[in-house]
Motif scaffolding. Structure first.
Motif, PDB file in Angstrom:
ATOM      1  N   PRO A 221     -11.735  62.226  22.959  1.00 20.29           N
ATOM      2  CA  PRO A 221     -11.598  63.329  23.928  1.00 20.29           C
ATOM      3  C   PRO A 221     -10.135  63.645  24.237  1.00 20.29           C
ATOM      4  O   PRO A 221      -9.790  64.809  24.475  1.00 20.29           O
ATOM      5  CB  PRO A 221     -12.323  62.796  25.167  1.00 20.29           C
ATOM      6  N   ARG A 222      -9.284  62.649  24.239  1.00 21.31           N
ATOM      7  CA  ARG A 222      -7.857  62.904  24.475  1.00 21.31           C
ATOM      8  C   ARG A 222      -7.261  63.724  23.331  1.00 21.31           C
ATOM      9  O   ARG A 222      -6.460  64.632  23.553  1.00 21.31           O
ATOM     10  CB  ARG A 222      -7.097  61.582  24.610  1.00 21.31           C
ATOM     11  N   VAL A 223      -7.660  63.393  22.105  1.00 24.64           N
ATOM     12  CA  VAL A 223      -7.134  64.138  20.952  1.00 24.64           C
ATOM     13  C   VAL A 223      -7.596  65.585  21.008  1.00 24.64           C
ATOM     14  O   VAL A 223      -6.822  66.512  20.733  1.00 24.64           O
ATOM     15  CB  VAL A 223      -7.573  63.481  19.627  1.00 24.64           C
ATOM     16  N   ILE A 224      -8.849  65.804  21.359  1.00 24.32           N
ATOM     17  CA  ILE A 224      -9.378  67.168  21.450  1.00 24.32           C
ATOM     18  C   ILE A 224      -8.556  67.996  22.435  1.00 24.32           C
ATOM     19  O   ILE A 224      -8.320  69.187  22.236  1.00 24.32           O
ATOM     20  CB  ILE A 224     -10.867  67.137  21.850  1.00 24.32           C
ATOM     21  N   LYS A 225      -8.104  67.343  23.507  1.00 22.56           N
ATOM     22  CA  LYS A 225      -7.264  68.013  24.511  1.00 22.56           C
ATOM     23  C   LYS A 225      -5.789  68.005  24.123  1.00 22.56           C
ATOM     24  O   LYS A 225      -4.943  68.493  24.873  1.00 22.56           O
ATOM     25  CB  LYS A 225      -7.430  67.323  25.864  1.00 22.56           C
ATOM     26  N   ARG A 226      -5.484  67.414  22.969  1.00 16.77           N
ATOM     27  CA  ARG A 226      -4.102  67.245  22.478  1.00 16.77           C
ATOM     28  C   ARG A 226      -3.269  66.427  23.481  1.00 16.77           C
ATOM     29  O   ARG A 226      -2.103  66.703  23.727  1.00 16.77           O
ATOM     30  CB  ARG A 226      -3.436  68.600  22.193  1.00 16.77           C
ATOM     31  N   ASP A 227      -3.918  65.427  24.023  1.00 10.90           N
ATOM     32  CA  ASP A 227      -3.262  64.488  24.932  1.00 10.90           C
ATOM     33  C   ASP A 227      -2.955  63.214  24.152  1.00 10.90           C
ATOM     34  O   ASP A 227      -3.854  62.427  23.840  1.00 10.90           O
ATOM     35  CB  ASP A 227      -4.178  64.175  26.123  1.00 10.90           C
ATOM     36  N   PHE A 228      -1.693  63.018  23.828  1.00  7.12           N
ATOM     37  CA  PHE A 228      -1.286  61.853  23.045  1.00  7.12           C
ATOM     38  C   PHE A 228      -0.490  60.854  23.881  1.00  7.12           C
ATOM     39  O   PHE A 228       0.220  60.001  23.358  1.00  7.12           O
ATOM     40  CB  PHE A 228      -0.465  62.310  21.830  1.00  7.12           C
ATOM     41  N   SER A 229      -0.626  60.963  25.203  1.00  4.35           N
ATOM     42  CA  SER A 229       0.063  60.029  26.088  1.00  4.35           C
ATOM     43  C   SER A 229      -0.496  58.621  25.883  1.00  4.35           C
ATOM     44  O   SER A 229      -1.672  58.450  25.549  1.00  4.35           O
ATOM     45  CB  SER A 229      -0.092  60.457  27.548  1.00  4.35           C
ATOM     46  N   PRO A 230       0.331  57.614  26.100  1.00  8.42           N
ATOM     47  CA  PRO A 230      -0.082  56.252  25.726  1.00  8.42           C
ATOM     48  C   PRO A 230      -0.983  55.560  26.738  1.00  8.42           C
ATOM     49  O   PRO A 230      -0.655  55.425  27.904  1.00  8.42           O
ATOM     50  CB  PRO A 230       1.261  55.515  25.624  1.00  8.42           C
ATOM     51  N   GLY A 231      -2.155  55.159  26.258  1.00  6.56           N
ATOM     52  CA  GLY A 231      -2.925  54.145  26.950  1.00  6.56           C
ATOM     53  C   GLY A 231      -2.520  52.809  26.352  1.00  6.56           C
ATOM     54  O   GLY A 231      -2.566  51.766  26.982  1.00  6.56           O
ATOM     55  N   GLN A 267       4.126  55.353   9.346  1.00 12.33           N
ATOM     56  CA  GLN A 267       4.609  56.672   8.921  1.00 12.33           C
ATOM     57  C   GLN A 267       4.747  57.627  10.110  1.00 12.33           C
ATOM     58  O   GLN A 267       5.741  58.337  10.227  1.00 12.33           O
ATOM     59  CB  GLN A 267       3.674  57.258   7.871  1.00 12.33           C
ATOM     60  N   ILE A 268       3.750  57.648  11.006  1.00 11.01           N
ATOM     61  CA  ILE A 268       3.877  58.571  12.134  1.00 11.01           C
ATOM     62  C   ILE A 268       4.887  58.040  13.155  1.00 11.01           C
ATOM     63  O   ILE A 268       5.515  58.827  13.869  1.00 11.01           O
ATOM     64  CB  ILE A 268       2.516  58.880  12.791  1.00 11.01           C
ATOM     65  N   ALA A 269       5.058  56.731  13.220  1.00 16.78           N
ATOM     66  CA  ALA A 269       6.073  56.161  14.116  1.00 16.78           C
ATOM     67  C   ALA A 269       7.459  56.597  13.661  1.00 16.78           C
ATOM     68  O   ALA A 269       8.319  56.963  14.481  1.00 16.78           O
ATOM     69  CB  ALA A 269       5.978  54.640  14.130  1.00 16.78           C
ATOM     70  N   GLU A 270       7.674  56.586  12.355  1.00 16.53           N
ATOM     71  CA  GLU A 270       8.954  57.042  11.805  1.00 16.53           C
ATOM     72  C   GLU A 270       9.166  58.526  12.070  1.00 16.53           C
ATOM     73  O   GLU A 270      10.302  59.009  12.104  1.00 16.53           O
ATOM     74  CB  GLU A 270       9.005  56.764  10.306  1.00 16.53           C
ATOM     75  N   GLY A 271       8.076  59.250  12.281  1.00 15.46           N
ATOM     76  CA  GLY A 271       8.156  60.673  12.581  1.00 15.46           C
ATOM     77  C   GLY A 271       8.338  60.969  14.058  1.00 15.46           C
ATOM     78  O   GLY A 271       8.286  62.130  14.464  1.00 15.46           O
ATOM     79  N   GLY A 272       8.526  59.910  14.860  1.00 12.86           N
ATOM     80  CA  GLY A 272       8.828  60.108  16.268  1.00 12.86           C
ATOM     81  C   GLY A 272       7.697  59.797  17.237  1.00 12.86           C
ATOM     82  O   GLY A 272       7.798  60.113  18.424  1.00 12.86           O
ATOM     83  N   GLU A 273       6.621  59.165  16.756  1.00  9.20           N
ATOM     84  CA  GLU A 273       5.459  58.919  17.609  1.00  9.20           C
ATOM     85  C   GLU A 273       5.378  57.488  18.142  1.00  9.20           C
ATOM     86  O   GLU A 273       4.327  57.063  18.637  1.00  9.20           O
ATOM     87  CB  GLU A 273       4.171  59.255  16.848  1.00  9.20           C
ATOM     88  N   ASN A 274       6.467  56.750  18.074  1.00  9.21           N
ATOM     89  CA  ASN A 274       6.460  55.346  18.488  1.00  9.21           C
ATOM     90  C   ASN A 274       5.892  55.135  19.887  1.00  9.21           C
ATOM     91  O   ASN A 274       5.176  54.165  20.149  1.00  9.21           O
ATOM     92  CB  ASN A 274       7.885  54.781  18.440  1.00  9.21           C
ATOM     93  N   ASN A 275       6.224  56.037  20.808  1.00  8.70           N
ATOM     94  CA  ASN A 275       5.823  55.884  22.204  1.00  8.70           C
ATOM     95  C   ASN A 275       4.590  56.701  22.565  1.00  8.70           C
ATOM     96  O   ASN A 275       4.253  56.825  23.747  1.00  8.70           O
ATOM     97  CB  ASN A 275       6.989  56.245  23.123  1.00  8.70           C
ATOM     98  N   SER A 276       3.918  57.240  21.560  1.00  7.19           N
ATOM     99  CA  SER A 276       2.656  57.938  21.796  1.00  7.19           C
ATOM    100  C   SER A 276       1.520  56.921  21.828  1.00  7.19           C
ATOM    101  O   SER A 276       1.688  55.754  21.448  1.00  7.19           O
ATOM    102  CB  SER A 276       2.399  58.963  20.683  1.00  7.19           C
ATOM    103  N   GLY A 277       0.349  57.369  22.268  1.00 12.21           N
ATOM    104  CA  GLY A 277      -0.825  56.509  22.247  1.00 12.21           C
ATOM    105  C   GLY A 277      -1.387  56.406  20.841  1.00 12.21           C
ATOM    106  O   GLY A 277      -1.097  57.238  19.969  1.00 12.21           O
ATOM    107  N   THR A 278      -2.223  55.404  20.617  1.00 11.81           N
ATOM    108  CA  THR A 278      -2.747  55.166  19.266  1.00 11.81           C
ATOM    109  C   THR A 278      -3.566  56.348  18.740  1.00 11.81           C
ATOM    110  O   THR A 278      -3.720  56.500  17.520  1.00 11.81           O
ATOM    111  CB  THR A 278      -3.624  53.903  19.253  1.00 11.81           C
TER     112      THR A 278
END
Length: 286
Positions: A221-231, A267-278
């Motif tokens: 549901p978070r992805v559907i809302k484009r919510d990538f904040s970290p849990g 790969q996505i961490a190298e693209g800047g997503e290190n601090n995003s949620g899984t």
């Protein structure tokens, strides 16, 4: 009530510590950045500048930090817990760390007339806030029973898995299962979107069937809302997968699914997503 020390008040640690305070436990906290602890301080927690002060003022000390290297520093550093705890103190490391390090901490604690158990958790930020974490413990029965009232405030399921290190081995089982599950739930969503389906209605159908999982119900549901904040941070998940792969190698075990998931997340961490949620694994496909 016993005085509780809490070291590490990040995304999950803060909510876990708050639940203990709400249950009436006096709380002594330390975190590298005091600003991260402001909410707890406002609620009545005592903040200390040094780990040594937390050790001196606590009957039980809980640690919830980032990496095994942080655990090493908190426990074995010059100002570390094991150099400053009082006899009979109970140490509870709830960080996801290595089984070998957990056993090392328990052995050293015993030499200081103290006890230590490893108790990593699963359930993310939602479980930490609601007190519904699954807690996987390793250590002696008496120490586990002493910790049980605290675990009851933070989690809905707590199991003593075996001696020191067993909690961490169990957490690796958890992370191994999640790694491939995240690939599956993400590919299902991407497929649904590509087929022109409504993701919300697809989720309603498949989450209640054989495909159902915690990740599908809570993260999709978070992805559907484009919510990538970290849990749970991607950088910490990659750390966990590395620990699991190192451990598997020592057990002479090959885990190709885990290797694939780790590679995708890196790969996505190298693209800047290190601090995003899984759940930001979705961006791998986009």
């Amino acid at each position: 009530m016993k005085k509780i020390g809490f070291i590490g008040t990040g995304v999950m640690g803060k909510s876990m510590a708050m639940r203990l305070m709400e249950a009436g436990y006096p709380l002594h906290i330390f975190t590298r950045t005091k600003e991260k602890a402001e909410e707890l301080i406002t609620a009545g927690a005592s903040w200390h500048n040094e780990i040594t002060d937390v050790a001196a003022n606590s009957d039980i000390v809980i640690t919830m930090v980032g990496y095994p290297s942080d655990v090493e520093e908190v426990y074995f550093g010059e100002s570390g817990l094991l150099n400053h705890i009082n006899p009979q103190t109970l140490l509870i490391d709830m960080t996801t760390s290595s089984p070998e390090l957990a056993a090392k901490i328990a052995k050293e604690a015993k030499s200081k007339q103290a006890d230590a158990i490893d108790a990593p958790v699963s359930g993310g930020d939602i479980g930490a806030r609601k007190g519904t974490l699954s807690i996987m413990a390793g250590g002696e029965e008496a120490a586990f029973q002493e910790a049980q009232p605290l675990f009851n405030e933070m989690g809905s399921q707590t199991v003593l898995q075996g001696p020191a290190g067993a909690g961490q081995y169990t957490k690796m089982c958890n992370q191994i299962a999640i790694a491939s599950t995240m690939i599956g739930v993400t590919e299902a969503l991407v497929y649904a979107e590509k087929a022109g389906l409504h993701p919300d209605t697809v989720l309603k159908s498949i989450s209640g069937g054989a495909a159902g999982s915690w990740s599908l119900s809570n993260l999709t549901p978070r992805v559907i809302k484009r919510d990538f904040s970290p849990g749970f941070f991607i950088k910490h998940f990659i750390k966990d997968m590395k620990i699991a792969l190192d451990s598997a190698e020592k057990l002479d075990l090959d885990l190709p699914g885990l290797k694939l998931a780790k590679n995708m997340y890196e790969q996505i961490a190298e693209g800047g997503e290190n601090n995003s949620g899984t759940q930001a694994l979705y961006k791998y496909y986009k």
